[in-house]
Scaffold this active site. Structure first.
Site, mmCIF file in Angstrom:
data_model
loop_
_atom_site.group_PDB
_atom_site.id
_atom_site.type_symbol
_atom_site.label_atom_id
_atom_site.label_comp_id
_atom_site.label_asym_id
_atom_site.label_seq_id
_atom_site.Cartn_x
_atom_site.Cartn_y
_atom_site.Cartn_z
ATOM 1 N N GLY A 88 55.117 102.644 -51.684
ATOM 2 C CA GLY A 88 55.143 101.663 -50.585
ATOM 3 C C GLY A 88 53.742 101.114 -50.318
ATOM 4 O O GLY A 88 53.546 99.901 -50.193
ATOM 5 N N HIS A 89 52.750 102.009 -50.250
ATOM 6 C CA HIS A 89 51.369 101.563 -50.034
ATOM 7 C C HIS A 89 50.913 100.663 -51.190
ATOM 8 O O HIS A 89 50.239 99.654 -50.972
ATOM 9 C CB HIS A 89 50.418 102.758 -49.987
ATOM 10 C CG HIS A 89 50.590 103.655 -48.800
ATOM 11 N ND1 HIS A 89 51.028 104.948 -48.906
ATOM 12 C CD2 HIS A 89 50.371 103.442 -47.481
ATOM 13 C CE1 HIS A 89 51.061 105.506 -47.709
ATOM 14 N NE2 HIS A 89 50.680 104.615 -46.813
ATOM 15 N N GLY A 91 46.195 107.399 -46.046
ATOM 16 C CA GLY A 91 46.149 108.137 -47.303
ATOM 17 C C GLY A 91 47.475 108.767 -47.663
ATOM 18 O O GLY A 91 48.516 108.422 -47.121
ATOM 19 N N LEU A 146 48.953 108.341 -50.531
ATOM 20 C CA LEU A 146 49.571 107.062 -50.878
ATOM 21 C C LEU A 146 50.835 107.232 -51.709
ATOM 22 O O LEU A 146 50.958 108.167 -52.494
ATOM 23 C CB LEU A 146 48.559 106.198 -51.637
ATOM 24 C CG LEU A 146 47.224 105.967 -50.914
ATOM 25 C CD1 LEU A 146 46.303 105.125 -51.790
ATOM 26 C CD2 LEU A 146 47.427 105.312 -49.558
ATOM 27 N N SER A 198 57.595 107.348 -47.083
ATOM 28 C CA SER A 198 56.662 107.735 -46.026
ATOM 29 C C SER A 198 55.896 108.960 -46.500
ATOM 30 O O SER A 198 56.462 109.823 -47.196
ATOM 31 C CB SER A 198 57.446 108.087 -44.761
ATOM 32 O OG SER A 198 56.643 108.839 -43.878
ATOM 33 N N SER A 199 54.635 109.052 -46.126
ATOM 34 C CA SER A 199 53.849 110.236 -46.497
ATOM 35 C C SER A 199 54.478 111.483 -45.894
ATOM 36 O O SER A 199 54.354 112.578 -46.429
ATOM 37 C CB SER A 199 52.415 110.089 -45.998
ATOM 38 O OG SER A 199 51.881 108.867 -46.454
ATOM 39 N N GLN A 207 45.442 108.581 -32.747
ATOM 40 C CA GLN A 207 46.852 108.168 -32.658
ATOM 41 C C GLN A 207 47.803 109.359 -32.728
ATOM 42 O O GLN A 207 49.011 109.174 -32.742
ATOM 43 C CB GLN A 207 47.187 107.111 -33.709
ATOM 44 C CG GLN A 207 47.173 107.576 -35.144
ATOM 45 C CD GLN A 207 47.304 106.407 -36.121
ATOM 46 O OE1 GLN A 207 46.351 105.657 -36.351
ATOM 47 N NE2 GLN A 207 48.470 106.229 -36.706
HETATM 48 O O1 PAF Z 1 50.302 102.904 -40.461
HETATM 49 C C1 PAF Z 1 49.331 103.677 -40.608
HETATM 50 O O2 PAF Z 1 49.166 104.341 -41.638
HETATM 51 C C2 PAF Z 1 48.317 103.818 -39.484
HETATM 52 O O3 PAF Z 1 48.933 103.766 -38.249
HETATM 53 C C3 PAF Z 1 47.147 102.831 -39.563
HETATM 54 C C4 PAF Z 1 47.614 101.388 -39.439
HETATM 55 C C5 PAF Z 1 46.419 103.017 -40.893
HETATM 56 C C6 PAF Z 1 46.139 103.098 -38.440
HETATM 57 O O4 PAF Z 1 45.637 104.390 -38.492
#
Ligand code: PAF
Length: 289
Positions: free
Chosen positions: A36-37, A31, A33, A192-193, A64
Site C-alpha cells: 500500500g505504501h 514505516g 512499509l 496495514s502495518s 499521535q
Molecule cells: O498515516 C500515517 O502513517 C501517520 O498517521 C502519518 C501521516 C505518517 C503521521 O504520523
C-alpha cells in the site's frame, strides 16, 4: 537514495530543490512499509515525473499515540523499509529520531501543537481523543521540513486525509494533497502495518470489516427507495461483526464525505467508516456505500 536524519539537513535539502524549481512528491509514513505504501510512492513519482524528487518519511510519531496504545511495540524494520524504498525509486528517506522532531519533549519542554477542531471530532477523534492533534502537528512539521509540491496520503485513513486536507487549506500550506486508493489483500483486508499483529486464527476473521462494507453496499442497493435508516444498518453490521469470536466493534458510522457529519438515512454516496478490534489489534477501514 539519501537517508537524512536531521530536521535542519532535510530542510536545507528541500530549500535547495525549491530554489531550483524542482517538484517534490512526499509520502509520510510510520514505516514497516507494505505494498500500500509503495503504491503511494509510485503515485508520488507519477505526479512529480522523473525530473522531480520523491521523499518518504519514516517516523513513528509519539504524539499521535495515547499512553495505553501500541507506540513501544509498533513494528519497525528500517533495513527492510530502506530496501523497499530504494527498489521503488525513492530519492530521499527522512528518518529523524524523536529529539529532531520534538526538541525538548523528553524533559517536558515542547509546547506547540496544531489542532483541527471540526473534522477531527468524531470517529477516530472520539475513540482516540489526542490522536489527530498528534497527526496534524507532525504532518505540519514534516511539510515545513520537506517543502513538498504534492503530498500523497492513503484513503484507508480517510478521516486523517480529510483532517490534513483541511489543515492544508486553513493554514495555507503551498502544496497539493492527493488521496490514493486503499490497497487490499486478495480477501479484501485493507493493507496495514498493524495486520502483522494478527494471529493465524484472527487473520481470517479480520476480513469482517470488508464483509461488513459489502453488506452495507448491498443493503442500500436492495432498498426499495434507495435509502436505509443508519441506525438499523449499524445494528445489522454490529450483529454481523459479532459473528466473529475474536472481533469486537469499536464504532461504525455513516457520514457525509464532504462534512464528515453522520447521516440518519444511508444512500449511495454516503461514506462508511468502521473500527474493529480483532483480538487486541484495532483495525480501521472505510468506503463509499
Ligand atoms: O498515516 C500515517 O502513517 C501517520 O498517521 C502519518 C501521516 C505518517 C503521521 O504520523
Amino acid at each position: 537514495m539519501k537517508i537524512v536524519t536531521t530536521a535542519a539537513g532535510m530542510q536545507r535539502l528541500a530549500r535547495g530543490w525549491q530554489g531550483q524549481g524542482m517538484k517534490v512528491g512526499f509520502v509520510p509514513t510510520m514505516g514497516y512499509l507494505h505494498a500500500g505504501h509503495i503504491s503511494l510512492v509510485e503515485r508520488a513519482r507519477r505526479l512529480v515525473g522523473r525530473a522531480g524528487v520523491v521523499v518518504v518519511s519514516i517516523y513513528v510519531n509519539p504524539t499521535q499515540f495515547a499512553p495505553h496504545e501500541d507506540l513501544a511495540k509498533y513494528p519497525r524494520d528500517f533495513k527492510r523499509d530502506s530496501a523497499l524504498c530504494r527498489a521503488a525509486g525513492v530519492d530521499v528517506i527522512f528518518a529523524p529520531p524523536d529529539p529532531e522532531m520534538y526538541p525538548g519533549r523528553a524533559t517536558g519542554d515542547y509546547s506547540t501543537y496544531v489542532v483541527e477542531e471540526t473534522l477531527a471530532q468524531g470517529m477516530e477523534g472520539a475513540a482516540r481523543p489526542t490522536h489527530f492533534r498528534g497527526v496534524t502537528t507532525v504532518v505540519a512539521k514534516l511539510f515545513h521540513l520537506v517543502l513538498p509540491t504534492v503530498a500523497v496520503f492513503g484513503a484507508k485513513d480517510w478521516q486523517q486525509a480529510a483532517v490534513v486536507q483541511r489543515m492544508v487549506r486553513d493554514l495555507n500550506f503551498p502544496l497539493r494533497l492527493v488521496v490514493a486508493p486503499t490497497h487490499r489483500e486478495a480477501d479484501g483486508l485493507a493493507m496495514s502495518s498493524r495486520n502483522k499483529y494478527l494471529s493465524a486464527e484472527e487473520r481470517p476473521q479480520a476480513t469482517i470489516l470488508w464483509r461488513a462494507m459489502q453488506r452495507a453496499k448491498a443493503a442500500v442497493r436492495e432498498a426499495e427507495n434507495g435509502a436505509v435508516a443508519a441506525a438499523a444498518l449499524k445494528q445489522e453490521l454490529a450483529a454481523l461483526i459479532a459473528t466473529q469470536p475474536a472481533a469486537r466493534l469499536d464504532y461504525v458510522e455513516f457520514f457525509d464525505p464532504a462534512t464528515l457529519r453522520p447521516v440518519a438515512e444511508v444512500r449511495r454516496g454516503a461514506q462508511l467508516a468502521l473500527a474493529v478490534f480483532v483480538g487486541r489489534t484495532r483495525l480501521i477501514d472505510n468506503g463509499r456505500v
